[in-house]
Structures are given as structure tokens and as C-alpha cells.
Design an enzyme around this catalytic site. Structure first.
Site, PDB file in Angstrom:
ATOM      1  N   ASP A 161       0.890  -1.471  -0.089  1.00 56.01           N
ATOM      2  CA  ASP A 161       0.163   0.024  -0.120  1.00 56.01           C
ATOM      3  C   ASP A 161       0.947   1.451  -0.132  1.00 56.01           C
ATOM      4  OD1 ASP A 161      -2.658   1.409   0.294  1.00 56.01           O
ATOM      5  OD2 ASP A 161      -1.632   1.908   2.146  1.00 56.01           O
ATOM      6  N   GLU A 176       1.749   0.075  -4.804  1.00 55.71           N
ATOM      7  CA  GLU A 176       0.724   0.901  -5.237  1.00 55.71           C
ATOM      8  C   GLU A 176       1.736   2.226  -5.010  1.00 55.71           C
ATOM      9  OE1 GLU A 176      -3.007   3.604  -3.562  1.00 55.71           O
ATOM     10  OE2 GLU A 176      -1.827   2.231  -2.330  1.00 55.71           O
TER      11      GLU A 176
END
Length: 581
Positions: free
Chosen positions: A244, A281
Site C-alpha cells: 500500500d 501502489e
């Protein structure tokens, strides 16, 4: 068994295990570590007290039966008898499926999700990408405020349920990817600061002080994160990790944390003799993240590519607010650039950021599968005020065009759960915070954020209302009826074509050629002998494909193959995949 904890600033550390308290001793081999032997078994409850403070959960807890604030529990990974022999499934050629356990089924458990995995196998998915599973306060939430980076959220079923899920996935030939959050923890239930310098105020992130990756004590913090990542891959037989928001991992050291992590994952893959991978990401548009370490990069195996999403979304919807603005000026040109060059912002001006952004991707060195392409994600749906999916914004034909572009583009495609049948359910932001002040702060902050973008505050769903989560659960009766059944058939056909046609998984990004007509609203591209055509306009379009004979492989609406003139006539809001012979 051996208990150990890192508490470098402590003068005294005690262990409480199954009601018995004992002092830990300093580890003479590892500065800052404390250890002790104690009787324990699978399920034994324990915690640590630092300098006679309260008994707290283990920072490396494998299980939190009573949630983030309770005692930890011992997990004996040898207790589970794996059913499936698994050689692994690599990333090249993959079709990913992002899944949130708490809303994939109304039951919201890993066992209930496992019972629906045959749907994904029949669809042609290769890897299930689970949104975060680490414990968080309450029962329901997105999972990005987790703590205890080795543990599985107990309302989802805990560690044993995750093993059953992975076993069932592997039995069906599906790999499993897990979303992990290293850039922040908590805030609720986060006791790490009581043990050591896990965070630093040297840097700041959108969530407050940064995880300590480069200040004093950062060696152990980095090891904490790396070891937790390896534990998912080793102990649960996970095949890959989605990382993330890596742009929030602030690290000024010569060897970046991502390089250290990718090295450790590659070493584990060699030891286990099965493929493992990392997907970042990142909004940096920095190709160094996905460049191999031997070539001076950080060695992450792939990254999400929001530029493809933004170009596609603006072409389909006409939306131009916020970060869509640069793409909305000429959506077809933006889409063509991402299809052929990966990034749209590759050093270009970003009006959203007020500066130049990104750098060019070297197409001669970067395999196309290292970029993940999608028309929807949990972020792009859930961070809309109403959580409205693409299917609620455009016609079924345009939604089918989005599927066509996503599943035939050069990138590794990813679907967001339910999009394969144009789910009518929204996917909204929901929480179940047990701290009333935090719950109110999140509720009010969410409403203010969207009010600033033109929504009425009363129209923004209350994230703490259980009905918000209920609305977000998939309706499994939809795939059996129209128009959902037709959309599902289209996704199945496109995914099958991706498996059948080698040109659709060709890693050569430079081989893609694009033509478009922004006024007529059509776009066509070539990958080897495959021709993909989408007509986003309301009326029919005549699209020249050249003189070579072509055969229709799939079409959303019935079409005839191009005649002698090489012109393909495509109905409005429709798409076609052909092969030239």
C-alpha cells in the site's frame, strides 16, 4: 517455548503467559532484545509489560483473539495440515481480482469467501488479491487501519481460516495476493511506541508521523516489516503482496526499504522453489521502483498504474475534477499514451500537483506485465462520496468497452470484485471504530472532504452506520439475471481470449500501436495479430483496419468482419476483438 520482544529503551520487561508472570532477560547477542522461556501451547494467551506498565499485545503477535487491544495468542503453524501441493503461479500472464473479505459475501468471513472461489476459477481469474487482513478495531472496515502485522482479523476467522482460504484457492489453481500496509498503523490499538522507536517525527505522512525507516533504531523497524512480509508468504503460502502507498515510505538511506524487501522476497522464493512477487501502489510514476536491482532499480515486480485508469475513466464518463483534469483535456490521446508508454505523466506538467510529475518508462527494458491496469479499484470506487461503481455511471455497452480495454491492454489486468457482472451494489467507505471520538472525527472529516467537492454533507453515507457496510455487500443473485449475466459472459470471453491468444500477454510494451478519432470517439490498437476496437460514441463508427483479412473473436454487439475495403463497422457503445490472418 521462546518468547522475545524488542524494547531497546526499557529497563525491565515482563511476560504474562496463561496467567503466569516472569521477567525477561536481555539478549546478549542482540542489543535491545529481551527473551525468556515459558510453558505455552497453541492458543496460549500472553503479553508483555515494559517498565511495569500495562500488559500489552506482542508487536509480532500471530493472533489477536480479542482484537487489537487484547492479549496475543500463540499460533503453532505446524498444527494445520495443508491439503494442496502448490508449485506457485507467477505474475506474467496473470489476471488479478481485488476482493474485500468483509463485503464479498454478506457473512463477511474468509470461509464464506472461500466457498465462492469456484466463481473466480470459472471466470478465468489467476490470482485473488485480498484487501488487508490485519486486526483492526470493531468488526467491519476497509482494513487499512490495521495493527499486528503478523495476525489475521479475528472476525474474518483468524489464522486458521486464512489457511483454509489459501488451501481452497490453490486447490482451484488460484494464486493468492495479500494487500499489506507498511506506511502507517492504527491509530487505534497501536501500542508499538510503548516498545521502541517504530515511528519518527523526522518525516510526516497523511497519517501523521512516519514509520521509522531511516532514523535511529530503524534497522529493527525495517526487519519488523520485512519479517512480517515473509511470514505471510511462508506461513500462509501466500503468492504475492500488494504494498500500500509506497510513496509514503519515507526513506533516505542508501539502500531503500523496498530494495531490502524485494531482495528478501526473491531469496525466499529461491528457498521455497516457487514464484513470489511484490506489487507496489505508487503515485510517483518512477520506473526505478519496478526496475530490477541488477539494473539499478528497487526490484519490485510490478506496480498499480493509475494513469491508465484515469485516462479510461475520463474517456468513459467525461469527469474532469481533481486529478482527472489533465487526462480530461484529451482523453483519447491520454489513453493512447498510456497504452503505448505506460505512464501518462512521464515528466509532464500535472495541474493537480502544480508541478512536473514522473519520468519516462524505458519500454526496451520494462516488461508490460510490470504495470497493472484496471477500470475500477477499491480506491477509485470507495473514495467517491456515494461509492458508485462504473456501471452506475455509464451504459452497459460502455462498461463492456472498459472491460475490453482492461483485459486486452498490455498490462496485467485487475478487476474489482463484482465488476465482472456490473454489480448494482455500491462500495462505500465504512468503519466500526470502538473509540467514539475517533468515530466522530472520521465521520465529520469524510463529510467535510466531500462537501468541498460539491456533495451535500447529508448525502455522504455515515461510515459508522452498519447499513453502509450492508449496502456494500455483493448481491450474489445478480449474476443469474440480466443485464448482469450478459456482462459476466463478456468478461469470461475476454479472459478466455487472453489465455488463448499469446499476443495478448506479449510483454513488449513497445509493440502496441494505437489509432483513434476523438471526434467520432473510437480507439483501436494492435498487439501482434490482435486488433482491439472500442467505439465510445453513441452512433456507429466506420474504422479502417487495413487490407489484411480479419476474423472476429469477440464482439459486444454483432458485427461483420471487415470487407475488402478493410473497414470495420462497429455499433455505438460497443467493442470488438479481432485477429488478422
Amino acid at each position: 517455548m521462546q518468547f522475545e520482544v524488542w524494547a531497546p529503551q526499557a529497563d525491565r520487561v515482563t511476560l504474562e503467559c496463561d496467567g503466569v508472570t516472569r521477567a525477561l532477560e536481555r539478549d546478549t547477542e542482540r542489543p535491545g532484545w529481551w527473551c525468556a522461556e515459558a510453558e505455552a501451547r497453541d492458543g496460549s494467551r500472553y503479553g508483555f509489560a515494559v517498565d511495569d506498565g500495562p500488559v500489552l499485545p506482542d508487536p509480532r503477535s500471530r493472533r489477536q483473539p480479542d482484537g487489537p487491544d487484547g492479549l496475543s495468542a500463540v499460533v503453532d503453524h505446524g498444527e494445520y495440515a495443508w491439503r494442496t501441493e502448490w508449485a506457485g503461479r507467477p505474475l506474467p500472464g496473470a489476471v488479478l481480482y481485488e476482493l474485500h473479505v468483509g463485503t464479498y459475501t454478506r457473512e463477511g468471513t474468509l470461509d464464506a469467501a472461500a466457498a465462492r472461489l469456484d466463481h473466480l476459477a470459472a471466470l478465468g481469474i489467476t490470482h485473488v488479491e485480498l484487501m488487508p487482513l490485519c486486526p483492526f478495531p470493531g468488526r467491519h472496515g476497509w482494513g487499512y487501519e490495521g495493527v499486528s502485522l503478523w495476525a489475521v482479523h479475528e472476525p474474518y476467522g483468524g489464522p486458521a481460516a486464512l489457511k483454509r482460504f489459501v488451501d481452497r484457492a490453490h486447490e482451484l489453481g488460484l494464486g493468492v495476493v495479500l494487500d499489506v500496509v507498511h506506511n502507517h498503523l492504527g491509530p487505534s490499538g497501536n501500542y508499538l511506541p510503548a516498545f521502541g522507536p517504530y515511528f519518527t517525527d523526522t518525516h510526516h505522512t497523511p497519517w501523521g508521523v512516519a514509520v521509522n525507516l531511516d532514523a535511529p533504531g530503524s534497522d529493527e523497524v525495517r526487519a519488523y516489516l520485512v519479517d512480517s512480509a515473509l511470514a505471510w508468504l511462508r506461513d500462509y503460502r501466500i503468492d504475492g503482496l500488494r504494498l500500500d502507498a509506497v510513496h509514503a515510505l519515507v526513506d533516505t538511506r542508501a539502500c531503500h526499504f523496498l530494495e531490502e524487501l524485494s531482495t528478501a522476497v526473491d531469496d525466499l522464493a529461491a528457498d521455497l522453489e516457487r514464484p513470489l512477487f511484490l506489487i507496489a501502489e505508487s503515485d510517483l510514476n518512477d520506473p526505478r521502483i519496478i526496475t530490477p536491482r541488477a539494473e539499478g532499480g528497487l526490484g519490485v515486480h510490478a506496480q498499480w498504474n493509475d494513469d491508465f485508469h484515469h485516462a479510461l475513466h475520463t474517456a468513459l464518463t467525461g469527469e474532469s475534477q481533481g486529478y482527472y483534469a489533465d487526462f480530461a483535456r484529451d482523453p483519447f490521446a491520454a489513453l493512447a499514451k498510456t497504452l503505448t508508454r505506460g505512464y501518462f505523466h512521464d515528466g509532464t506538467w500535472s495541474s493537480f500537483r502544480g508541478r512536473g510529475h514522473g519520468r519516462p518508462l524505458d519500454r526496451s527494458r520494462t516488461a508490460a506485465h510490470r504495470l497493472t491496469g484496471y477500470s475500477q479499484t477499491h480506491d477509485q470506487v470507495g473514495n467517491r462520496a456515494q461509492g458508485d461503481r462504473l456501471a452506475s455511471l455509464v451504459s452497459p455497452g460502455l462498461a463492456a468497452c472498459a472491460a475490453t480495454l482492461t483485459l486486452t491492454a498490455p498490462f496485467t489486468p485487475m478487476l474489482f470484485m463484482g465488476e465482472e457482472w456490473a454489480a448494482g451494489t455500491p462500495w462505500q467507505f465504512f468503519t466500526d471504530h470502538t473509540d467514539p471520538e475517533l468515530a466522530e472525527a472520521v465521520r465529520n472529516g469524510r463529510r467535510r472532504e466531500f462537501a468541498a467537492h460539491g456533495w451535500k454533507e447529508e448525502d455522504v453515507p455515515d461510515p459508522q452506520d452498519p447499513a453502509t457496510r450492508e449496502r456494500s455487500c455483493l448481491d450474489w443473485s445478480e449474476p443469474e439475471r440480466e443485464p448482469h449475466a450478459r456482462v459476466l459472459d463478456w468478461y469470461r470471453r475476454l479472459i478466455a481470449l487472453r489465455a488463448e491468444q499469446p499476443d495478448l500477454t506479449d510483454p513488449d510494451l513497445a509493440d502496441t500501436r494505437v489509432a483513434y478519432d476523438r471526434e467520432a470517439r473510437w480507439l483501436a490498437f494492435r498487439r501482434g495479430d490482435i486488433r482491439v476496437v472500442v467505439n465510445l460514441g453513441a452512433g456507429p463508427a466506420a474504422i479502417p483496419l487495413g487490407g489484411r483479412p480479419a476474423r472476429v473473436l469477440a464482439a459486444w454487439e454483432p458485427v461483420q468482419a471487415p470487407g475488402a475495403d478493410g473497414v470495420l463497422r462497429v455499433p455505438g457503445e460497443s467493442s470488438v476483438v479481432l485477429v488478422q490472418e
